[in-house]
Write an enzyme that holds these catalytic residues in place. Structure first.
Site, mmCIF file in Angstrom:
data_model
loop_
_atom_site.group_PDB
_atom_site.id
_atom_site.type_symbol
_atom_site.label_atom_id
_atom_site.label_comp_id
_atom_site.label_asym_id
_atom_site.label_seq_id
_atom_site.Cartn_x
_atom_site.Cartn_y
_atom_site.Cartn_z
ATOM 1 N N ASP A 54 0.859 -1.180 0.000
ATOM 2 C CA ASP A 54 0.000 0.000 0.000
ATOM 3 C C ASP A 54 0.896 1.231 0.000
ATOM 4 O O ASP A 54 1.873 1.291 0.760
ATOM 5 C CB ASP A 54 -0.873 0.036 1.252
ATOM 6 C CG ASP A 54 -2.049 -0.923 1.191
ATOM 7 O OD1 ASP A 54 -2.111 -1.734 0.242
ATOM 8 O OD2 ASP A 54 -2.897 -0.871 2.091
ATOM 9 N N HIS A 62 4.197 -7.563 0.381
ATOM 10 C CA HIS A 62 3.729 -8.840 -0.145
ATOM 11 C C HIS A 62 4.372 -9.147 -1.501
ATOM 12 O O HIS A 62 5.031 -8.296 -2.098
ATOM 13 C CB HIS A 62 2.208 -8.819 -0.256
ATOM 14 C CG HIS A 62 1.516 -8.757 1.073
ATOM 15 N ND1 HIS A 62 0.693 -9.758 1.531
ATOM 16 C CD2 HIS A 62 1.532 -7.816 2.063
ATOM 17 C CE1 HIS A 62 0.233 -9.448 2.733
ATOM 18 N NE2 HIS A 62 0.727 -8.264 3.070
ATOM 19 N N SER A 73 8.841 2.632 4.827
ATOM 20 C CA SER A 73 9.644 3.505 4.039
ATOM 21 C C SER A 73 9.359 3.270 2.560
ATOM 22 O O SER A 73 8.328 3.687 2.092
ATOM 23 C CB SER A 73 11.104 3.301 4.377
ATOM 24 O OG SER A 73 11.950 3.845 3.445
#
Length: 322
Positions: free
Chosen positions: A90, A147, A254
């Site tokens: 995300d 992921h 980050s």
């Protein structure tokens, strides 16, 4: 003037000590104080807690527990088309596009070296020259687990010590070679789409970088490069991860950088700098059409990641001969 002051602070502030302090504080159980800090953070950054498995901030023992909170299974549907690679995190796309020989775009008018990003590993760099890259920035409000874009078998992991500059639009525009200077963990996978590198880049107050197969990679911060290798193919002790499966996490901060070999994938045409990313959504398509084989997934942790490999300061920690 304000931006100049902010940039000056990046060079003046004791970033390592600030990072250690943040990591120490984020790991402490402080009862009502922990909840207060989390509530203030949620309010300031507008964190959507309805997506979390535990929406009640009182259920988190430490700030770190909150920061790496797992999401509900239904909020990030996975695109299961075997010819599509999905977004690993995300966040927001900082830059993406073609690797020009060995130059990667950091910001408009600023490039950095592929080989420098890979800590001088020219053999690995050769796999990605003239390939494709995507840089994804994770803001404080985002979900901070990373992921897999596709099925992959781990071949190599390298920890690279480095600076701890903040990673944002301002520093990307003004700090030369930002991603090749900051601390990072490089993970090389064999995939149906050729070799893929997924690189977790640290920053100021990124308390730790972890992977699901080795636990905490940093800290400790000992100032030396560490390398682990695995032989080709699936075998006992190999690390095989499925598309959409968690592979690592940040405890604060980050950036994730993905590298793909030339001629193997085409990025989704609608994606551009500042595009919002959500795990499981399409990132790229294969240049070939095929049905992906199944691979057995590695076990996933829910809260704490247990280390499976020695993290002693060796330059080359081999799992097996290659």
């Amino acid at each position: 003037m304000l931006n100049s002051f902010k940039l000056s602070l990046q060079y003046i502030l004791p970033k390592l000590w600030l990072t250690r302090l943040a990591g120490w504080g984020a790991s402490k159980r402080a009862g009502w104080l922990t909840k207060l800090v989390i509530d203030l953070f949620v309010k300031y950054y507008k964190v959507d807690m309805t997506e979390a498995q535990k929406p009640d901030t009182a259920s988190y023992r430490t700030f770190n527990d909150f920061f790496v909170r797992p999401l509900r299974d239904d909020v990030r549907p996975l695109n299961t088309d075997p010819n599509i690679l999905v977004m690993p995190a995300d966040g927001v796309i900082s830059q993406l596009g073609r690797i020009e020989e060995e130059k990667i775009l950091q910001a408009k008018g600023h490039n950095y070296s592929l080989e420098a990003l890979l800590a001088g590993n020219y053999l690995m760099a050769d796999k990605f020259r003239n390939g494709t890259f995507v840089t994804t920035y994770l803001s404080p409000r985002d979900y901070h687990r990373v992921h897999m874009p596709c099925n992959g078998i781990l071949r190599e992991m390298i920890y690279v010590p480095g600076d701890l500059f903040s990673v944002n639009h301002l520093t990307a525009q003004n700090v030369p070679n930002l991603f090749a200077r900051n601390e990072r963990v490089i993970c090389l996978f064999d995939t149906e789409f050729g070799p893929m590198a997924q690189i977790l880049v640290g920053a100021t107050i990124v308390g730790s970088i972890e992977t699901v197969w080795a636990g905490t990679i940093t800290p400790p911060r000992e100032g030396i490069i560490k390398r682990w290798t695995w032989p080709e193919g699936e075998h006992e002790g190999s690390v095989a991860l499925l598309k959409g499966q968690e592979m690592g996490r940040f405890k604060l901060g980050s950036t994730v950088i993905n590298l793909f070999a030339p001629g193997k994938v085409n990025l989704i045409a609608s994606l551009a700098s500042l595009s919002v990313t959500k795990i499981g959504q399409p990132l790229a398509t294969s240049t070939e059409t095929f049905v992906a084989p199944e691979v057995e997934p590695a076990p996933l942790p829910t809260e704490e990641i247990k280390a499976e490999h020695d993290a002693s300061p060796l330059v080359d920690n081999k799992k097996d001969d290659t």
